[in-house]
Design a protein around this motif. Structure first.
Motif, PDB file in Angstrom:
ATOM      1  N   GLU A 157       0.856  -1.189   0.000  1.00 22.28           N
ATOM      2  CA  GLU A 157       0.000   0.000   0.000  1.00 22.28           C
ATOM      3  C   GLU A 157       0.888   1.235   0.000  1.00 22.28           C
ATOM      4  O   GLU A 157       1.939   1.279   0.664  1.00 22.28           O
ATOM      5  CB  GLU A 157      -0.887   0.002   1.249  1.00 22.28           C
ATOM      6  CG  GLU A 157      -1.849   1.183   1.326  1.00 22.28           C
ATOM      7  CD  GLU A 157      -2.648   1.173   2.615  1.00 22.28           C
ATOM      8  OE1 GLU A 157      -3.561   1.997   2.769  1.00 22.28           O
ATOM      9  OE2 GLU A 157      -2.329   0.325   3.481  1.00 22.28           O
ATOM     10  N   ALA A 158       0.466   2.210  -0.777  1.00 25.64           N
ATOM     11  CA  ALA A 158       1.205   3.482  -0.823  1.00 25.64           C
ATOM     12  C   ALA A 158       1.016   4.222   0.497  1.00 25.64           C
ATOM     13  O   ALA A 158       0.038   4.024   1.210  1.00 25.64           O
ATOM     14  CB  ALA A 158       0.706   4.331  -1.999  1.00 25.64           C
ATOM     15  N   PRO A 159       1.926   5.099   0.878  1.00 26.71           N
ATOM     16  CA  PRO A 159       1.799   5.833   2.151  1.00 26.71           C
ATOM     17  C   PRO A 159       0.520   6.654   2.182  1.00 26.71           C
ATOM     18  O   PRO A 159       0.114   7.259   1.184  1.00 26.71           O
ATOM     19  CB  PRO A 159       3.044   6.717   2.188  1.00 26.71           C
ATOM     20  CG  PRO A 159       4.009   6.059   1.265  1.00 26.71           C
ATOM     21  CD  PRO A 159       3.198   5.436   0.181  1.00 26.71           C
ATOM     22  N   MET A 160      -0.125   6.695   3.349  1.00 25.54           N
ATOM     23  CA  MET A 160      -1.335   7.479   3.543  1.00 25.54           C
ATOM     24  C   MET A 160      -1.379   7.928   5.013  1.00 25.54           C
ATOM     25  O   MET A 160      -1.198   7.119   5.924  1.00 25.54           O
ATOM     26  CB  MET A 160      -2.576   6.654   3.207  1.00 25.54           C
ATOM     27  CG  MET A 160      -3.899   7.435   3.384  1.00 25.54           C
ATOM     28  SD  MET A 160      -5.346   6.441   2.999  1.00 25.54           S
ATOM     29  CE  MET A 160      -5.258   5.245   4.293  1.00 25.54           C
ATOM     30  N   ARG A 174       0.228   5.264   7.425  1.00 24.92           N
ATOM     31  CA  ARG A 174       0.052   3.843   7.130  1.00 24.92           C
ATOM     32  C   ARG A 174       0.636   3.575   5.758  1.00 24.92           C
ATOM     33  O   ARG A 174       0.518   4.394   4.843  1.00 24.92           O
ATOM     34  CB  ARG A 174      -1.432   3.485   7.172  1.00 24.92           C
ATOM     35  CG  ARG A 174      -1.704   2.002   7.011  1.00 24.92           C
ATOM     36  CD  ARG A 174      -3.192   1.715   7.174  1.00 24.92           C
ATOM     37  NE  ARG A 174      -3.939   2.269   6.040  1.00 24.92           N
ATOM     38  CZ  ARG A 174      -5.276   2.381   6.001  1.00 24.92           C
ATOM     39  NH1 ARG A 174      -5.975   1.987   7.042  1.00 24.92           N
ATOM     40  NH2 ARG A 174      -5.880   2.891   4.952  1.00 24.92           N
ATOM     41  N   GLY A 175       1.255   2.382   5.587  1.00 23.02           N
ATOM     42  CA  GLY A 175       1.835   2.027   4.306  1.00 23.02           C
ATOM     43  C   GLY A 175       2.580   0.720   4.408  1.00 23.02           C
ATOM     44  O   GLY A 175       3.078   0.347   5.474  1.00 23.02           O
ATOM     45  N   ASN A 176       2.696  -0.010   3.273  1.00 19.68           N
ATOM     46  CA  ASN A 176       3.409  -1.283   3.210  1.00 19.68           C
ATOM     47  C   ASN A 176       4.058  -1.388   1.834  1.00 19.68           C
ATOM     48  O   ASN A 176       3.359  -1.296   0.799  1.00 19.68           O
ATOM     49  CB  ASN A 176       2.458  -2.444   3.432  1.00 19.68           C
ATOM     50  CG  ASN A 176       3.197  -3.757   3.653  1.00 19.68           C
ATOM     51  OD1 ASN A 176       4.390  -3.760   3.932  1.00 19.68           O
ATOM     52  ND2 ASN A 176       2.477  -4.864   3.520  1.00 19.68           N
ATOM     53  N   PRO A 177       5.365  -1.502   1.792  1.00 16.71           N
ATOM     54  CA  PRO A 177       6.344  -1.606   2.869  1.00 16.71           C
ATOM     55  C   PRO A 177       6.343  -0.348   3.773  1.00 16.71           C
ATOM     56  O   PRO A 177       5.839   0.693   3.385  1.00 16.71           O
ATOM     57  CB  PRO A 177       7.677  -1.774   2.160  1.00 16.71           C
ATOM     58  CG  PRO A 177       7.351  -2.108   0.744  1.00 16.71           C
ATOM     59  CD  PRO A 177       6.014  -1.548   0.450  1.00 16.71           C
ATOM     60  N   PRO A 218       6.893   2.937   5.264  1.00 18.61           N
ATOM     61  CA  PRO A 218       7.449   4.122   4.596  1.00 18.61           C
ATOM     62  C   PRO A 218       8.571   4.757   5.422  1.00 18.61           C
ATOM     63  O   PRO A 218       8.625   4.632   6.642  1.00 18.61           O
ATOM     64  CB  PRO A 218       6.246   5.053   4.476  1.00 18.61           C
ATOM     65  CG  PRO A 218       5.345   4.640   5.581  1.00 18.61           C
ATOM     66  CD  PRO A 218       5.538   3.171   5.769  1.00 18.61           C
ATOM     67  N   LYS A 219       9.441   5.450   4.731  1.00 17.20           N
ATOM     68  CA  LYS A 219      10.510   6.216   5.367  1.00 17.20           C
ATOM     69  C   LYS A 219       9.976   7.613   5.665  1.00 17.20           C
ATOM     70  O   LYS A 219       9.393   8.256   4.809  1.00 17.20           O
ATOM     71  CB  LYS A 219      11.727   6.289   4.446  1.00 17.20           C
ATOM     72  CG  LYS A 219      12.871   7.085   5.046  1.00 17.20           C
ATOM     73  CD  LYS A 219      14.052   7.145   4.085  1.00 17.20           C
ATOM     74  CE  LYS A 219      15.188   7.960   4.686  1.00 17.20           C
ATOM     75  NZ  LYS A 219      16.342   8.070   3.739  1.00 17.20           N
ATOM     76  N   ILE A 220      10.180   8.070   6.899  1.00 16.85           N
ATOM     77  CA  ILE A 220       9.627   9.343   7.373  1.00 16.85           C
ATOM     78  C   ILE A 220      10.720  10.401   7.361  1.00 16.85           C
ATOM     79  O   ILE A 220      11.840  10.169   7.863  1.00 16.85           O
ATOM     80  CB  ILE A 220       9.039   9.205   8.783  1.00 16.85           C
ATOM     81  CG1 ILE A 220       7.987   8.069   8.830  1.00 16.85           C
ATOM     82  CG2 ILE A 220       8.426  10.527   9.239  1.00 16.85           C
ATOM     83  CD1 ILE A 220       6.833   8.280   7.888  1.00 16.85           C
TER      84      ILE A 220
END
Length: 1197
Positions: free
Chosen positions: A1072-1075, A1098-1101, A1103-1105
């Motif tokens: 899933e894309a970052p959200m 939320r996201g998979n893989p 996400p880098k913050i």
């Protein structure tokens, strides 16, 4: 429980009716209602014997013409409720069984009260229960602060039947007053009502005691302890009154504590009547009723026929309904109430029904007279007038006075009379005497008081007392005294009366008394006492007759000398005289000689004093002083005592010189010669281990020096001395110190050089060939420099001998040495020295042993040599965490240089500790690690000589797990496994493998094979139908690996037949894309206080913050801290300033996309803000000021 009605308290005295027979239910109900109404006028606490207690109930009542309607009664109750200005909760009536406890509670609101209100609990009209508090009655009060309510409790413990009755609670605060009444019923647990003893009801007692009767009000008013009379046997008062004469009624009333005698007599009269049975009345009036003045009484009869007309009469006159007389009908019951009873209501009442009538007597009683002011204890003198005063509650009340329990009846010639002034009652005693000392008491109908009166004699003053006198023998004695009264008296001496004689005269002139003795004798001494008549006062004086002491020394020599031989007993008696017998004291050198059982003691008698010396000693010689002393003076004398004895033993002799069989000894004469000159000495000798002494001279030795001979070499001897004078032989002296006739040893042997340095020379030698009996104490090493000697050759052993003075030799060791090796230090380099050594024992130093040639002081080079221990010649193996401690000895002179290397590189001393000494080197590692493994090289260098050695150290650990475990084949009940050895073998060889299996259902592991050396194995005897996983542990000398490698696939031991194939499912795509599920929010922060910005993503893989400020990424800035936990992202800004305000954004990036959110942060405060805030400027004004300042300077903002 019925609610008690509000009424005035009263007590009704009436006999109990006979127990009713069985009646229909309606009649029982009527009787129950009537009994409850009767309770209103008859509190149980005042009922006569046998009358029960019932609650009051007035439901469904009928009112006759002229009676108060129900509305008036309701108005009266409403009026009472309006008067309840203090109570918020009133105590309610209750019922309790005999022996049980009950609590009544009253609450008062304290919102408008400045202090605690006053509350009183009463039984009946005026019985205050505060003085009854004790074992069966407890009063308690509490205050609830949050509700501001006072709670007052009265608890009755272990109730008795006579506790039943009407009670009242009164509360007072300043001008406010409130009260309420309630009833208590006490039932016997068996259901029967016992009779109440009228005597116990009127029984008197002490102050507030629990044995007081319910009608005893006088006991509550007492404030003094009254002498308790012995308890009398129970007497029936009714029988006494029946059989007594009318003149004895009052006496019986006072004797048995009956306060209402008139009522008792009327009841007695009624009891003698025989009431005729009436056909019109089912229940007639009681014979008598009693009520307090102002109270309310209830008369009730029960008709056999309710249709009969009933009329009430008082003294023959018919009573009409009014506010005072109220009539009430309840079924067959006819009731009349008399309100506000007065003394005129005390009369005879009767009621008519048809031709029948029944009568009764009403007694209105006044409150008993109480003592309001108690009697007080008094003291007076004989002849004075005494007045005892008290006050009572009523004017001109009847009061009785008692003396020690007997009534005082004043007569015309009596010294006692009574004065009455209104409420004051005074007992006057004229010309009081000692006989008037007693306990006086006053008694009223409602109380009593007592006090003690003490009559004493007038104090006698002693103007001139007798004084003690001390008179010399033959002088006059005159004892004189003066008292304040002209009284005669008696003289006594030592307790015996004195009679006047020619020798003794007694004189009495007015207030002066004298006793004169012309010539004092010893017999006149004693204690004299003068006692005035009629007084217990005595005057005493002591008379002493004295005579100076004297000592008689007629029996001694002119110089008062006494001679005694040592060991004999001396008893020296000295006559003495004096009066009183003088006290004798013996002393010597200012030290007193005491009486007793000691060797030197004093014995004293009236006419002699004795000095006793049991066994005379030389120390007893000296001057002895005797001192006599008494009150008349002192006497002193000195006596010289001389003790003759044998001389003291000499001091232990000293042995000054010792040879092989002889010695020379000397000594000092004894300190004490025994009083006679010393004539000579005897000498004795013995072996140390022997106890037999042998005399060495038979003629006295006049000198203090002697030479014993013919002794054995090597044997220890002791000698001692005897001194002789004309008296005899002294005791022997202490033995001398043990000595041994000795010879020196032979010279040491084999003197050689052990080592030489630039400043030291180390020599070694062998012990002497012949040591002898004296043994060997040690050695002395000496040296001298070359050039100070002239050598010459010895002809015996070829060694060089030296002829040089003794002062040229220098002692190398200041103390004897026991070892055969010594190092001479502090020598100059390149010097040449000669060396010799001597053996020393008790006889002295032996002949020296010389070194054959001069020694050059210069260090000799010795090639280095490393001696590796045997266990280090092989590989030195240690486990991780163990300590490594290697000690490698080496040789070499001068001190060699040491160098350690590991694998060709120098050793880091921060990790490995190395310690070097002159003879060895040590490598120490506290906790070994794998990195410490390797080859360690040691190099020892002395100038150009070099020696090397190598040591291999291997630090081992547990191995890692195998790399891959595969299932190669499955057939039948067998599985073929193979695996790859581990990458990490723990720095040592793999010794084997351990294989375990687990059923897929339980996943419990069981060991199949241990210590297996190959990398493939076949597992057999598996259960058909089960599915298995396998794992393998690697093993080396340290043990199994911490983890195991498990097969990825499982082995299914299939049954014969069709093989089931599991369906294949495609994996679900969780990417899933970052959200951002929670965005950032605009925030205000205060300068100097930490601020945080929060959001969730939320996201998979995963996400880098990335956090940014004003589109610039925040990287490695210590003022910011970033956290991420379970998708919640937090940015913490530490102590922000206004410059940290701006636009902050958070960007999340993974393989499927990028998303970014932002917010604004405004920081309020800062340096100007704080300064203005400290100066007291409001925050809103500061904020407005700073906002205007920023708008006027847009460039700075």
């Amino acid at each position: 429980m019925p609610e008690p009605t509000k009424k005035e308290e009263n007590e009704v005295l009436a006999p109990a009716p006979a127990p009713p027979r069985e009646e229909p239910n309606k009649e029982k109900e009527a009787r129950t209602s009537r009994a409850k109404d009767e309770e209103e006028a008859s509190p149980p606490g005042a009922l006569p014997p046998g009358l029960g207690s019932r609650a009051l109930e007035r439901k469904d009542s009928e009112w006759s013409v002229g009676e108060s309607p129900a509305g008036e009664e309701q108005d009266k109750q409403n009026a009472d409720n309006q008067l309840s200005t203090l109570f918020v909760e009133k105590p309610q009536g209750g019922t309790v069984k005999v022996g049980e406890s009950i609590t009544f509670i009253a609450k008062v609101k304290a919102e408008d009260l400045l202090r605690k209100p006053t509350i009183k609990w009463f039984k009946g009209k005026w019985l205050d229960l505060a003085s009854k508090a004790g074992k069966h009655l407890q009063l308690k009060e509490t205050f609830e602060r949050h509700s501001r309510v006072y709670t007052f409790e009265m608890q009755i413990i272990q109730a008795k039947e006579n506790y039943a009755g009407n009670y009242r609670c009164e509360v007072t605060y300043k001008d406010k007053f409130d009260s309420c009444s309630f009833d208590l019923e006490v039932h016997e647990s068996t259901g029967t009502t016992p009779n109440i003893d009228i005597r116990s009801a009127f029984k008197r007692s002490g102050e507030g005691q629990e044995d007081a009767g319910e009608l005893d009000f006088s006991g509550l008013l007492k404030r003094r302890e009254v002498k308790q009379q012995e308890e009398e046997p129970e007497v029936d008062v009714w029988e006494l009154l029946k059989n007594a004469k009318p003149s004895e009624y009052e006496k019986i009333a006072f004797q048995y504590g009956i306060t209402d005698l008139r009522g008792m007599l009327r009841r007695l009269k009624r009891m003698r009547r025989v009431e005729k049975k009436s056909a019109a009345f089912a229940k007639v009036l009681d014979p008598a009723y009693q009520v307090d003045k102002g109270g309310r009484v209830r008369f009730a009869v029960e008709l056999a026929d309710p249709k009969l007309e009933v009329k009430w009469y008082k003294n023959g006159q018919e009573i009409r309904p009014s506010t005072k007389y109220i009539f009430e009908h309840k079924g067959c019951e006819r009731i009349m109430f008399i309100n506000n009873c007065v003394l005129t209501d005390d009369s005879e009442y009767f009621v008519t029904a048809g031709d029948d009538k029944c009568s009764t007597e009403l007694f209105v009683r006044e409150a008993p007279v109480t003592v309001t002011k108690q009697l007080e204890d008094k003291r007076a003198y004989c002849g004075e007038r005494v007045e005892l005063e008290c006050e009572v509650s009523e004017d001109d009340a009847h009061v009785k006075w008692f003396k020690n329990g007997e009534e005082i009846i004043p007569g015309p010639r009596s010294r006692h009379y009574i004065k009455v002034d209104g409420k004051r009652h005074i007992l006057v005693i004229d010309e009081a005497t000692k006989a008037d000392t007693a306990e006086y008491s006053v008694m009223t109908t409602g109380g009593q008081s007592s006090a003690k009166l003490s009559i004493d004699l007038r104090p006698l003053k002693i103007l001139t007392p007798l004084t003690d006198q001390t008179v010399n023998l033959g002088k006059e004695i005159c004892l004189k005294c003066e008292i304040s009264e002209n009284l005669s008296g008696k003289w006594t001496k030592n307790g015996l009366p004195i009679q006047e004689t020619d020798h003794l005269k007694i004189v009495h002139r007015g207030r002066i008394h004298k006793l004169v003795v012309a010539n004092a004798l010893v017999e006149d001494e004693g204690d004299y006492v003068f006692a005035p008549e009629a007084y217990s006062v005595t005057l005493t004086a002591k008379v002493h007759v004295i005579d100076p002491p004297k000592i008689v020394l007629d029996g001694l020599d002119a110089d008062n000398t006494v001679t005694v031989i040592a060991g004999n007993k001396l008893r020296l008696e000295i006559p003495i005289s004096g009066e009183p017998p003088p006290k004798a004291t013996w002393s010597r050198a200012d030290k007193a000689i005491m009486e007793g059982s000691s060797r030197i003691r004093a014995e004293h008698y009236p006419d002699t004093t004795t000095l006793v010396i049991d066994v005379a000693e030389k120390d007893d010689s000296g001057v002895y002083h005797i001192n006599l002393k008494n009150e008349a003076g002192e006497a002193h004398a000195a006596i010289k005592v001389k003790v003759v004895d044998v001389p003291d033993p000499p001091v232990a002799p000293n042995v000054t010189h010792v040879g092989d069989d002889w010695c020379i000894m000397n000594w000092e004469p004894p300190v004490y010669d025994g009083g006679s000159p010393i004539l000579g000495y005897f000498i004795e000798r013995k072996k140390k281990q022997s106890s037999r002494w042998m005399r060495l001279n038979f003629d006295l030795c006049k000198e203090t020096t002697f030479e014993p001979k013919k002794m054995i070499e090597g044997v220890a001897y002791e000698v001692r001395i005897f001194a002789v004078n004309a008296i005899g032989l002294s005791k022997p002296s202490m033995p001398s110190k043990p000595f041994v006739p000795l010879a020196v040893t032979s010279p040491p042997t084999l003197l050689a050089v052990d080592s030489v340095t630039d400043t030291t020379v180390t020599m070694k030698w062998r012990p002497p060939d012949h040591i002898g009996a004296a043994g060997l104490d040690g050695y002395v090493l000496e040296y001298c420099f070359e050039g100070s000697t002239s050598a010459k050759q010895s002809g015996e052993n070829g060694e060089a001998a030296y002829d040089l003075p003794e002062d040229s030799w220098i002692v190398a060791n200041t103390e004897l040495i026991e070892k055969t090796k010594f190092t001479i230090t502090g020598l100059p380099t390149d010097a040449r020295i000669f060396v010799r050594v001597k053996a020393v024992n008790a006889a002295g130093a032996s002949e020296p042993k010389y070194y054959s040639q001069p020694i050059l002081v210069k260090e000799i080079i010795e090639a280095p040599k490393i001696r590796i221990p045997r266990h280090l010649k092989q590989t030195y193996i240690r486990r991780v965490g163990e300590a490594i401690n290697m000690v490698i000895p080496f040789q070499g002179k001068p001190r060699p240089e040491l160098t350690w290397k590991k694998d060709g590189a120098r050793i880091d001393k921060n990790q490995i500790n190395i310690r070097n000494s002159e003879t060895d080197t040590i490598i120490f590692i506290r906790k070994a690690e794998r990195s410490h493994s390797g080859k360690y090289d040691l190099q020892v260098k002395v100038e150009k000589f070099v020696e090397t050695a190598s040591i291999d150290i291997q630090v081992v650990d547990r191995p890692g797990p195998p790399q891959i475990v595969k299932i190669n084949d499955v057939w039948g009940e067998n599985v073929a496994l193979s695996w790859v050895p581990p990458k990490d073998d723990g720095n040592t060889a793999i010794t084997g493998y351990t294989i375990q299996k687990a059923d897929k259902k339980s996943m419990e592991w069981f060991t199949v094979i241990e210590h297996y050396h190959r990398t493939s194995a076949t597992i057999t005897e598996l259960v058909i139908g089960n599915e298995y996983y396998f794992r393998v542990f690697a093993e080396n000398m340290c043990g199994l690996s911490e983890d195991a490698t498990m097969t990825k696939e499982s082995a299914v031991i299939a049954k014969d037949g069709k093989i089931y194939k599991n369906p294949v499912y495609e994996d679900f795509n969780f990417t899933e894309a970052p959200m951002f599920t929670q965005p950032l929010v605009n925030t205000y922060a205060i300068a100097g206080y930490n601020a945080t910005l929060n959001c969730s993503v939320r996201g998979n893989p995963k996400p880098k913050i990335t956090w940014m400020k004003n589109k610039v990424a925040i990287v490695d800035d210590p003022r910011y801290r970033m956290f991420s936990n379970q998708g919640v992202c937090t940015l913490e800004i530490r102590k922000p300033s206004p410059y940290d305000g701006g636009t902050y954004s958070c960007k999340a990036v993974n393989d499927l996309g990028t998303m970014e959110i932002e917010c604004k942060l405004e920081v309020k405060g800062g340096l100007n803000f704080c300064r203005l805030l400290l100066q007291g400027v409001p925050p809103n004004v500061i904020d407005s000021y700073l906002r205007d300042l920023h708008s006027s300077n847009p460039e700075e903002s």
